[in-house]
Write a protein that holds these residues in place. Structure first.
Motif, short mmCIF file in Angstrom:
data_model
loop_
_atom_site.label_atom_id
_atom_site.label_comp_id
_atom_site.label_asym_id
_atom_site.label_seq_id
_atom_site.Cartn_x
_atom_site.Cartn_y
_atom_site.Cartn_z
N UNK A 1 0.82 -1.21 0.00
CA UNK A 1 0.00 0.00 0.00
C UNK A 1 0.85 1.26 0.00
N UNK A 2 2.02 1.20 0.66
CA UNK A 2 2.87 2.39 0.73
C UNK A 2 3.58 2.65 -0.60
N UNK A 3 4.13 1.60 -1.23
CA UNK A 3 4.80 1.82 -2.51
C UNK A 3 3.78 2.23 -3.57
N UNK A 4 2.55 1.72 -3.45
CA UNK A 4 1.50 2.14 -4.38
C UNK A 4 1.18 3.61 -4.22
N UNK A 5 1.01 4.05 -2.97
CA UNK A 5 0.67 5.45 -2.72
C UNK A 5 1.77 6.38 -3.22
N UNK A 6 3.02 6.05 -2.93
CA UNK A 6 4.13 6.88 -3.38
C UNK A 6 4.16 6.95 -4.91
N UNK A 7 3.94 5.83 -5.58
CA UNK A 7 3.93 5.81 -7.04
C UNK A 7 2.79 6.67 -7.58
N UNK A 8 1.61 6.54 -7.01
CA UNK A 8 0.46 7.31 -7.47
C UNK A 8 0.69 8.81 -7.30
N UNK A 9 1.18 9.20 -6.12
CA UNK A 9 1.42 10.62 -5.86
C UNK A 9 2.46 11.18 -6.82
N UNK A 10 3.50 10.39 -7.10
CA UNK A 10 4.53 10.82 -8.03
C UNK A 10 3.96 10.98 -9.43
N UNK A 11 3.31 9.95 -9.94
CA UNK A 11 2.80 10.00 -11.32
C UNK A 11 1.81 11.13 -11.49
#
Length: 311
Positions: A154-164
């Motif tokens: 969930x954390x790597x997903x959130x970081x990826x989403x916020x970045x993209x």
């Protein structure tokens, strides 16, 4: 959530004050006053074309000046997930070494975007090694105590989403047309998400928005005193002089680019002056200050030209 080695504090002035504006900008972005540290020059090496097509969506977005806004916006949004923020709060040196953390992130982005697959994988592994010790506990949006690790899905997903989302939206406001449009960028950058072990990175603009909304709708996000601390830190320019003035505009731009509900969660308001137009001017001045020196793309093109000639 990348930790960085100590680096001279840009807030203190000192030697940085004697550098030209171009040198100060390049030191902040690449950790080198010429903008060509070893890892940038290594973009010319390698035996394949890398993960992303030359002048494709990822190349264009990450080569645009809107990235200066996107970096701030991404950090603001990432702070809303208490697990991601706990990792930064507990393990990152962002307070003591904001420039070091910035250059560490820039290094990963450029190596993955413009490097060979071997360099991209090597850089991703370097970041992964920094993350191995990142673990702890945080209070989730529902008030429950939970454990975290840097590679939790969930954390790597959130970081990826916020970045993209940050890089896409900033480029849409201040960049050139994206080859293939927004969907092409999201689909291409899903490759980077997979490198960082994001289980199901979005592959379209609509899917990106839906996944972001899902975190909010499920109550996984929250604002607390740690979020307010990050906002206060990001609001304060980590630079002096002209760069400090420019940073204030870029911060206002990051805030203005956010949807209203994200601003409300962060306790931020849009500035009462023409932010988009002023930011366009600051980005143009910044681009001119950087000049026509070699960029990451130029080293990558050297590799592509060599490979083309070999065939």
């Amino acid at each position: 959530m990348v930790s960085s080695p100590p680096r001279p504090d840009a807030r203190a002035g000192g030697g940085a004050a004697r550098q030209t504006l171009r040198e100060r900008m390049l030191t902040a972005l690449a950790g080198d006053p010429n903008g060509t540290p070893d890892w940038v020059r290594a973009l010319a090496d390698g035996d394949d074309t890398g993960y992303f097509a030359e002048d494709g969506a990822a190349w264009v977005v990450h080569g645009g000046m809107g990235t200066l806004v996107a970096g701030i916006r991404a950090l603001l949004v990432q702070a809303l997930h208490p697990g991601a923020l706990a990792g930064v709060h507990d393990w990152s040196r962002y307070r003591e070494d904001p420039i070091g953390r910035l250059t560490g992130t820039v290094r990963w982005i450029l190596c993955v975007t413009y490097g060979s697959t071997e360099q991209a994988q090597r850089e991703t592994a370097r970041v992964g090694r920094l993350h191995t010790r990142v673990k702890g506990e945080y209070t989730a949006g529902d008030g429950e105590a939970r454990g975290y690790t840097a590679d939790a899905s969930d954390l790597v997903t959130w970081v990826h989403l916020a970045f993209a989302d940050a890089f896409l939206r900033s480029h849409q406001l201040w960049g050139a047309p994206i080859p293939g449009g927004a969907d092409a960028y999201v689909a291409e950058w899903a490759t980077a998400g997979k490198l960082m072990r994001v289980p199901a990175p979005p592959t379209s603009e609509a899917e990106l928005q839906a996944q972001l909304d899902g975190f909010l709708d499920r109550g996984e996000l929250r604002r607390d005193e740690r979020v307010d601390e990050v906002v206060r830190f990001l609001r304060t320019p980590p630079f002096t002089g002209a760069m400090g003035i420019a940073y204030r505009v870029l911060f206002a731009a990051a805030v203005a680019s956010l949807p209203r509900r994200w601003r409300a969660m962060l306790g931020l308001r849009r500035a009462p002056w023409p932010v988009v137009t002023t930011t366009r001017l600051v980005l143009a001045i910044s681009q001119r200050a950087l000049g026509a020196g070699p960029r990451a793309q130029d080293f990558a093109r050297q590799r592509l030209s060599r490979l083309a000639q070999a065939h």
